[in-house]
Design a protein around this motif. Structure first.
Motif, PDB file in Angstrom:
ATOM      1  N   THR A  18       0.858  -1.181   0.000  1.00 12.12           N
ATOM      2  CA  THR A  18       0.000   0.000   0.000  1.00 12.12           C
ATOM      3  C   THR A  18       0.894   1.230   0.000  1.00 12.12           C
ATOM      4  O   THR A  18       2.043   1.172   0.445  1.00 12.12           O
ATOM      5  N   TYR A  19       0.385   2.320  -0.546  1.00 13.93           N
ATOM      6  CA  TYR A  19       1.145   3.574  -0.507  1.00 13.93           C
ATOM      7  C   TYR A  19       0.167   4.743  -0.385  1.00 13.93           C
ATOM      8  O   TYR A  19      -1.036   4.598  -0.647  1.00 13.93           O
ATOM      9  N   ASP A  21      -0.662   8.607  -1.670  1.00 11.86           N
ATOM     10  CA  ASP A  21      -0.330   9.511  -2.774  1.00 11.86           C
ATOM     11  C   ASP A  21      -0.156  10.944  -2.290  1.00 11.86           C
ATOM     12  O   ASP A  21      -0.208  11.220  -1.072  1.00 11.86           O
ATOM     13  N   VAL A  25      -4.135  10.058  -0.024  1.00 14.61           N
ATOM     14  CA  VAL A  25      -5.056   8.939  -0.245  1.00 14.61           C
ATOM     15  C   VAL A  25      -4.283   7.626  -0.261  1.00 14.61           C
ATOM     16  O   VAL A  25      -3.242   7.520  -0.915  1.00 14.61           O
ATOM     17  N   HIS A  26      -4.800   6.625   0.461  1.00 15.61           N
ATOM     18  CA  HIS A  26      -4.168   5.308   0.492  1.00 15.61           C
ATOM     19  C   HIS A  26      -4.579   4.491  -0.727  1.00 15.61           C
ATOM     20  O   HIS A  26      -5.746   4.500  -1.137  1.00 15.61           O
ATOM     21  N   HIS A  27      -3.603   3.770  -1.310  1.00 13.00           N
ATOM     22  CA  HIS A  27      -3.863   2.903  -2.460  1.00 13.00           C
ATOM     23  C   HIS A  27      -3.317   1.510  -2.161  1.00 13.00           C
ATOM     24  O   HIS A  27      -2.180   1.378  -1.700  1.00 13.00           O
ATOM     25  N   ASP A  28      -4.119   0.486  -2.440  1.00 15.78           N
ATOM     26  CA  ASP A  28      -3.671  -0.890  -2.287  1.00 15.78           C
ATOM     27  C   ASP A  28      -3.129  -1.402  -3.616  1.00 15.78           C
ATOM     28  O   ASP A  28      -3.698  -1.143  -4.681  1.00 15.78           O
ATOM     29  N   ASP A  30      -2.171  -4.051  -6.612  1.00 15.96           N
ATOM     30  CA  ASP A  30      -2.850  -5.166  -7.269  1.00 15.96           C
ATOM     31  C   ASP A  30      -2.191  -6.481  -6.838  1.00 15.96           C
ATOM     32  O   ASP A  30      -0.968  -6.617  -6.908  1.00 15.96           O
ATOM     33  N   PRO A 357       4.024   6.380  -9.585  1.00 12.51           N
ATOM     34  CA  PRO A 357       2.568   6.211  -9.551  1.00 12.51           C
ATOM     35  C   PRO A 357       1.862   7.481 -10.017  1.00 12.51           C
ATOM     36  O   PRO A 357       2.495   8.533 -10.182  1.00 12.51           O
ATOM     37  N   ASP A 421       0.329   2.768 -13.786  1.00 12.76           N
ATOM     38  CA  ASP A 421      -0.367   2.897 -12.506  1.00 12.76           C
ATOM     39  C   ASP A 421      -0.515   1.558 -11.772  1.00 12.76           C
ATOM     40  O   ASP A 421      -0.958   1.520 -10.632  1.00 12.76           O
ATOM     41  N   ARG A 422      -0.132   0.442 -12.432  1.00 11.30           N
ATOM     42  CA  ARG A 422      -0.216  -0.877 -11.796  1.00 11.30           C
ATOM     43  C   ARG A 422       1.178  -1.343 -11.397  1.00 11.30           C
ATOM     44  O   ARG A 422       1.658  -2.390 -11.826  1.00 11.30           O
TER      45      ARG A 422
END
Length: 604
Positions: A18-19, A21, A25-28, A30, A357, A421-422
């Motif tokens: 996870t990171y 931005d 905002v947290h992003h998980d 794939d 990202p 982005d992936r």
């Protein structure tokens, strides 16, 4: 969904699932991407336990020896001298007077088991075969990262390819030296320029200074034309038109091959000594010759000659007491088809590229195209490529800027076939890497600057603070800031920074203030009118600050409008735009003379 087992293994290998931005905002990540990256790093992690660790920081603690291994001999190589070191039951004891730098400890294991303290010997007995030898890089780092220039110094930036003159129409190290001598007479401490590394100027054509064939080897296009066999300058290479890199590269290759055919015995001997001192040059020349001619020996010699001449010409600049110091950039990576991945294939991940990202400017993320280094392989090598890069550039530069310094902490890995982005962040052993950088820089005498613009992870900020490392500040990044009451303000310029109006990746100042809102933002914050005096006010503010070094762009001093590069956009002149006027005319320009004086500071 990421399974618990995959999550645990990812954490063990430094994969961030996870990171956060730029907007918080947290992003998980794939799950399939995480699995592919973990698979690559699993292979990188499968290494037999070495006799001694590949890297050891400092000399206060003994170097540990793997359990069950007896050591027959250990020696430390420092600046060409070899010293036998003591082996005890606690490990290998290092002298306490080892100078700053990266030094090689060679350890000979003779057999499993036994008492380490009883195994010290001058070498194998007559008739016995020596044991297996393992190397460990002993890193003796300074307390803080070297800065390379005095506090309250100044710098002038210009891309080398932008320089030309009526009697020298092609860009060269010689023109860069002329600019450095002028700068010195005007109180400027360093001249900064873009990377001078070798680039592909034929096929695959990529003249970007940030996608080099090799970060260890110089760009032959900048050799002084007057010292090579004469050749007509075709119309497409005449200034002030943009640099035609393909035409310049082809012409320079022909000149160097002709020069290689003409070498006398003295020059051949000098080239042989140069390759003996720098074996990577011979490897690089073979790589280039194999691509261009199937391995022709004259072509190979021409590439050795190019590196020899570049080293001499940059050395002359560095040794010139009348010239300002040189500040260079170190790109974050190299071209995927270049020498580095050819010479060190085991250091880089297959089927992966590096990028970034999504953010405000690049909503789909970025893919920069080069292969990421493998953390385990990089450490197992003792970070030798880093040592070599800093040592090579530090031979001639006063200051070295690390592009995207966050890379010492983490890189955004993108599996091939996936959009930018992936990707997923992979962390690196930043404590060791920064120690190697500091030790190599101190031993070479070059200062280090970390390009820390944009969103920087707190872990990186903490490490930069611990090392008291210089960072960067650019005024154009702060034009939307307000104080606690909502009034327009300008940020305080950090004392530990290289401070400027903008970077080479942004529009020139004159073009930026063509936008009325930008001009108004500057004027309101600087307390002046939105006219030609804006730049003068901005430079004066920088000079009055506590910044370690303030830098001005030669383009801005001339009120030029065309950019050198705008990331994510292909515009005419990218990485090839010359100055509108010759170097002689530029340095005699009243605006340049007046504005450079605004950078005058009291050094300490």
């Amino acid at each position: 969904m990421i399974t618990d087992a995959l999550r645990r293994r990812a954490a063990e290998l430094g994969v961030q699932v996870t990171y956060v931005d730029v907007d918080g905002v947290h992003h998980d990540a794939d799950p399939q991407v995480v699995a592919r990256v973990v698979e690559v790093l699993d292979d990188d992690d499968r290494r037999p336990t070495p006799v001694v660790p590949p890297v050891h920081l400092g000399t206060t603690r003994p170097v540990p020896v793997a359990a069950g291994v007896a050591v027959g001999r250990a020696s430390l190589r420092v600046d060409g001298s070899v010293e036998i070191v003591q082996i005890t039951s606690d490990g290998i004891v290092l002298p306490d007077d080892v100078p700053v730098g990266c030094h090689t400890l060679s350890v000979e294991a003779v057999a499993p088991g036994g008492d380490l303290s009883a195994c010290q010997a001058p070498g194998p007995a007559p008739g016995e075969a020596p044991g297996d030898e393992t190397e460990c890089i002993v890193v003796v780092a300074p307390e803080r990262m070297p800065t390379g220039s005095p506090q309250r110094s100044s710098s002038l930036f210009a891309p080398t390819y932008a320089l030309w003159d009526d009697d020298e129409p092609l860009p060269s190290f010689g023109l860069l030296r002329r600019l450095a001598r002028w700068a010195s007479t005007h109180g400027v401490d360093t001249v900064a320029t873009l990377p001078l590394s070798a680039t592909f100027l034929d096929d695959p054509f990529d003249p970007s200074p940030y996608s080099p064939i090799s970060r260890l080897h110089w760009n032959e296009a900048y050799l002084d034309d007057r010292l090579l066999p004469s050749a007509p300058v075709p119309p497409e290479l005449h200034p002030p038109d943009d640099v035609d890199w393909r035409a310049l590269g082809a012409r320079r290759r022909l000149q160097l091959v002709r020069a290689a055919l003409d070498t006398d015995a003295d020059l051949l001997a000098a080239l042989a000594r140069f390759v003996a001192a720098h074996p990577d040059v011979g490897s690089y020349a073979r790589f280039r010759a194999a691509r261009e001619s199937g391995g022709d020996l004259v072509v190979e010699r021409s590439h050795v000659l190019a590196q020899y001449l570049a080293d001499q010409q940059l050395g002359a600049l560095a040794a010139d007491p009348s010239a300002a110091g040189l500040a260079l950039d170190l790109p974050i990576g190299s071209h995927p088809d270049g020498w580095e991945t050819w010479a060190h294939p085991g250091l880089f991940a297959d089927a992966m590229t590096v990028g970034a990202p999504p953010d405000t400017f690049f909503t789909g993320g970025q893919d920069w195209g080069f292969r990421p280094p493998l953390p385990g392989a990089m450490r197992a090598s003792g970070y030798r490529l880093w040592q070599q890069m800093i040592g090579r550039i530090g031979r001639h530069a006063t200051m070295l800027r690390l592009d995207h310094v966050m890379a010492v902490h983490r890189l955004w890995w993108i599996p091939s076939g996936q959009p930018a982005d992936r990707g997923v962040y992979v962390t690196y052993p930043q404590r060791e890497l920064l120690a190697v950088i500091a030790a190599s820089a101190a031993a070479t005498g070059v200062g280090i600057v970390g390009e820390n613009l944009g969103t920087v992870p707190p872990e990186v900020d903490r490490e930069l603070d611990r090392w008291e490392m210089l960072g960067m500040y650019e005024e154009q990044f702060h034009l939307d800031e307000t104080d606690d009451e909502g009034a327009a303000t300008l940020a305080e310029i950090p004392a530990r920074s290289i401070a400027g109006v903008r970077t080479h990746d942004m529009a020139p100042f004159a073009a930026a203030i063509d936008d009325e809102s930008t001009a108004a933002a500057y004027a309101g914050r600087l307390g002046t009118e939105p006219d030609e005096s804006l730049l003068d006010a901005a430079l004066a503010r920088l000079a009055a600050s506590d910044a370690h070094t303030v830098v001005a762009d030669l383009d801005d001093l001339l009120d030029e409008h065309r950019p050198h590069n705008l990331p994510g956009r292909v515009v005419p002149g990218t990485w090839q735009r010359r100055l509108d006027h010759s170097l002689t005319a530029t340095l005699a320009d009243e605006r340049v003379e007046r504005r450079i004086r605004l950078l005058e500071r009291t050094t300490s």
